[in-house]
Design a protein around this motif. Structure first.
Motif, PDB file in Angstrom:
ATOM      1  N   UNK A  13       0.807  -1.188   0.077  1.00  0.00           N
ATOM      2  CA  UNK A  13      -0.092   0.064   0.017  1.00  0.00           C
ATOM      3  C   UNK A  13       0.845   1.226  -0.080  1.00  0.00           C
ATOM      4  N   UNK A  14       1.978   1.105  -0.592  1.00  0.00           N
ATOM      5  CA  UNK A  14       3.086   2.321  -0.720  1.00  0.00           C
ATOM      6  C   UNK A  14       2.736   3.409  -1.643  1.00  0.00           C
ATOM      7  N   UNK A  15       1.678   3.250  -2.555  1.00  0.00           N
ATOM      8  CA  UNK A  15       1.548   4.372  -3.436  1.00  0.00           C
ATOM      9  C   UNK A  15       0.992   5.570  -2.993  1.00  0.00           C
ATOM     10  N   UNK A  16       0.700   5.770  -1.799  1.00  0.00           N
ATOM     11  CA  UNK A  16      -0.143   6.992  -1.262  1.00  0.00           C
ATOM     12  C   UNK A  16      -0.077   6.679   0.467  1.00  0.00           C
ATOM     13  N   UNK A  17      -0.380   8.030   1.024  1.00  0.00           N
ATOM     14  CA  UNK A  17      -0.822   7.777   2.365  1.00  0.00           C
ATOM     15  C   UNK A  17       0.204   7.333   3.375  1.00  0.00           C
ATOM     16  N   UNK A 190      -3.905  10.628   6.360  1.00  0.00           N
ATOM     17  CA  UNK A 190      -4.134   9.996   5.183  1.00  0.00           C
ATOM     18  C   UNK A 190      -4.955  10.839   4.217  1.00  0.00           C
ATOM     19  N   UNK A 191      -5.137  10.503   2.941  1.00  0.00           N
ATOM     20  CA  UNK A 191      -5.980  11.289   2.120  1.00  0.00           C
ATOM     21  C   UNK A 191      -7.299  11.276   2.317  1.00  0.00           C
ATOM     22  N   UNK A 192      -7.997  10.139   2.774  1.00  0.00           N
ATOM     23  CA  UNK A 192      -9.443  10.012   3.294  1.00  0.00           C
ATOM     24  C   UNK A 192      -9.495  10.700   4.570  1.00  0.00           C
ATOM     25  N   UNK A 193      -8.685  10.744   5.435  1.00  0.00           N
ATOM     26  CA  UNK A 193      -9.126  11.520   6.695  1.00  0.00           C
ATOM     27  C   UNK A 193      -8.812  13.189   6.236  1.00  0.00           C
ATOM     28  N   UNK A 204     -14.360  17.428  12.928  1.00  0.00           N
ATOM     29  CA  UNK A 204     -13.008  17.268  12.961  1.00  0.00           C
ATOM     30  C   UNK A 204     -12.196  17.807  14.293  1.00  0.00           C
ATOM     31  N   UNK A 205     -12.797  19.287  14.498  1.00  0.00           N
ATOM     32  CA  UNK A 205     -12.297  20.087  15.648  1.00  0.00           C
ATOM     33  C   UNK A 205     -12.693  19.098  16.871  1.00  0.00           C
ATOM     34  N   UNK A 206     -13.874  18.616  17.332  1.00  0.00           N
ATOM     35  CA  UNK A 206     -14.313  17.619  18.186  1.00  0.00           C
ATOM     36  C   UNK A 206     -13.428  16.430  18.179  1.00  0.00           C
ATOM     37  N   UNK A 207     -12.965  15.880  17.302  1.00  0.00           N
ATOM     38  CA  UNK A 207     -12.331  14.570  17.398  1.00  0.00           C
ATOM     39  C   UNK A 207     -10.822  14.799  17.612  1.00  0.00           C
ATOM     40  N   UNK A 208     -10.281  16.084  17.472  1.00  0.00           N
ATOM     41  CA  UNK A 208      -8.866  16.578  17.815  1.00  0.00           C
ATOM     42  C   UNK A 208      -8.721  16.732  19.073  1.00  0.00           C
ATOM     43  N   UNK A 209      -9.793  17.165  19.743  1.00  0.00           N
ATOM     44  CA  UNK A 209      -9.838  17.335  21.173  1.00  0.00           C
ATOM     45  C   UNK A 209      -9.854  16.073  21.886  1.00  0.00           C
ATOM     46  N   UNK A 210      -9.999  15.034  21.178  1.00  0.00           N
ATOM     47  CA  UNK A 210      -9.628  13.433  21.937  1.00  0.00           C
ATOM     48  C   UNK A 210      -8.258  13.222  21.730  1.00  0.00           C
ATOM     49  N   UNK A 211      -7.523  14.087  21.008  1.00  0.00           N
ATOM     50  CA  UNK A 211      -6.112  13.424  20.885  1.00  0.00           C
ATOM     51  C   UNK A 211      -5.098  14.578  21.830  1.00  0.00           C
ATOM     52  N   UNK A 213      -1.963  15.223  22.239  1.00  0.00           N
ATOM     53  CA  UNK A 213      -1.165  16.028  21.509  1.00  0.00           C
ATOM     54  C   UNK A 213      -1.759  17.093  20.490  1.00  0.00           C
ATOM     55  N   UNK A 214      -3.172  16.898  20.286  1.00  0.00           N
ATOM     56  CA  UNK A 214      -3.663  18.003  19.449  1.00  0.00           C
ATOM     57  C   UNK A 214      -3.642  18.050  18.097  1.00  0.00           C
ATOM     58  N   UNK A 215      -3.206  17.048  17.340  1.00  0.00           N
ATOM     59  CA  UNK A 215      -3.261  17.055  15.780  1.00  0.00           C
ATOM     60  C   UNK A 215      -3.270  15.516  15.429  1.00  0.00           C
ATOM     61  N   UNK A 216      -3.378  15.347  14.140  1.00  0.00           N
ATOM     62  CA  UNK A 216      -3.270  13.986  13.561  1.00  0.00           C
ATOM     63  C   UNK A 216      -1.786  13.750  12.927  1.00  0.00           C
ATOM     64  N   UNK A 217      -1.213  12.558  13.192  1.00  0.00           N
ATOM     65  CA  UNK A 217       0.105  12.391  12.764  1.00  0.00           C
ATOM     66  C   UNK A 217       0.571  12.374  11.179  1.00  0.00           C
ATOM     67  N   UNK A 218       1.467  13.004  10.882  1.00  0.00           N
ATOM     68  CA  UNK A 218       1.872  13.239   9.564  1.00  0.00           C
ATOM     69  C   UNK A 218       2.473  11.729   9.301  1.00  0.00           C
ATOM     70  N   UNK A 219       2.035  11.630   7.950  1.00  0.00           N
ATOM     71  CA  UNK A 219       2.223  10.051   7.369  1.00  0.00           C
ATOM     72  C   UNK A 219       3.640   9.450   7.515  1.00  0.00           C
ATOM     73  N   UNK A 220       4.458  10.760   7.075  1.00  0.00           N
ATOM     74  CA  UNK A 220       6.022  10.291   6.908  1.00  0.00           C
ATOM     75  C   UNK A 220       6.682  10.778   8.255  1.00  0.00           C
ATOM     76  N   UNK A 221       6.674  11.981   8.795  1.00  0.00           N
ATOM     77  CA  UNK A 221       7.319  12.275  10.161  1.00  0.00           C
ATOM     78  C   UNK A 221       7.085  11.553  11.111  1.00  0.00           C
ATOM     79  N   UNK A 222       5.575  11.207  11.491  1.00  0.00           N
ATOM     80  CA  UNK A 222       5.265  10.804  12.623  1.00  0.00           C
ATOM     81  C   UNK A 222       5.090   9.159  12.696  1.00  0.00           C
TER      82      UNK A 222
END
Length: 252
Positions: A13-17, A190-193, A204-211, A213-222
């Motif tokens: 599944x390395x073509x994206x995301x 990911x592209x979908x998210x 999305x803001x409500x969802x991020x409140x449950x994280x 660290x306050x953000x969604x992870x980057x596919x490469x860096x995180x």
């Protein structure tokens, strides 16, 4: 950081995301990459980015649900690169929804691309991994496995729990062969998210409140660099584990 110089990684599944992010992180540490996925154009795009990092990258078109084809693909990867050190089972095609909305075909799809494909890749890769010192497998699971309310996630969670169980068993059985086997449970942009966040900003803001660290992870860096940590020499005593890469959202 050329910690993986001379290593060969197969990423599904390395073509994206997430899969692409993992491939980029591993290539950044010097690994050559077998880029596996369904869409040839996306694979070529990923390969071009990887080659720009100075590593060897080759595309291998494969629908992971076609488990009969997997041994041939793994053999082609080993022949092309001269061996295999790292396997990352990322590709997955499943369906979310309530149990009563799930027909047999939809339910089966998640298992065919999840535990069935994961098992096929692990089994086909084993003889090649066993020949190389410091070899490693990383399988992707999900925090949906441990949600207090799994409504709408039942089929997805069931398939990924099976992958987690396979991971633990392989870690127990293959440790003597020098193969470490771990899981990650990522929360990744990911592209979908990303599309969902843009389309439904209030949710999305409500969802991020449950994280925490306050953000969604980057596919490469995180996520990718988390995998890099797992397959690298510093984690040489870690096997059979499930590592959440989700900013602290889930309780494992």
């Amino acid at each position: 950081m050329a910690t993986l110089q001379g290593k060969v990684a197969l990423v599904t599944g390395a073509g994206q995301g997430v899969g692409q992010g993992i491939a980029l992180a591993l290539a950044g540490a010097g690994a050559d990459i077998a880029v596996v996925g369904r869409t040839a154009g996306k694979l070529e795009t990923t390969c071009a980015r990887l080659r720009a990092l100075g590593v060897k990258a080759e595309p291998f078109t494969c629908d992971v649900s076609d488990t009969d084809a997997i041994p041939t693909v793994v053999g082609q990867v080993a022949d092309t690169f001269g061996g295999l050190d790292i396997l990352v089972n990322n590709a997955y095609t499943g369906v979310l929804g309530s149990l009563l909305s799930m027909d047999d075909e939809k339910f089966r799809r998640g298992f065919e691309s999840g535990p069935f494909a994961t098992f096929a890749f692990m089994k086909a890769a084993h003889p090649f991994l066993a020949q190389r010192a410091g070899s490693s497998i990383v399988n992707l699971v999900t925090s949906a496995m441990v949600r207090w309310d799994q409504s709408g996630y039942g089929a997805y969670a069931a398939a990924k729990v099976s992958v987690q169980s396979l991971t633990r068993t392989a870690a127990s059985e293959w440790g003597k062969d020098g193969i470490r086997v771990n899981c990650i449970a990522p929360l990744a942009l990911s592209t979908g998210l990303a599309g969902w966040i843009e389309a439904r900003p209030e949710e999305a803001a409500a969802f991020l409140d449950t994280v925490p660290l306050g953000r969604v992870g980057d596919c490469e860096d995180d996520i990718g660099r988390g995998v890099l940590m797992l397959v690298g020499p510093d984690a040489h005593y870690l096997t059979g584990a499930t590592i959440p890469l989700d900013g602290g959202q889930a309780r494992f």
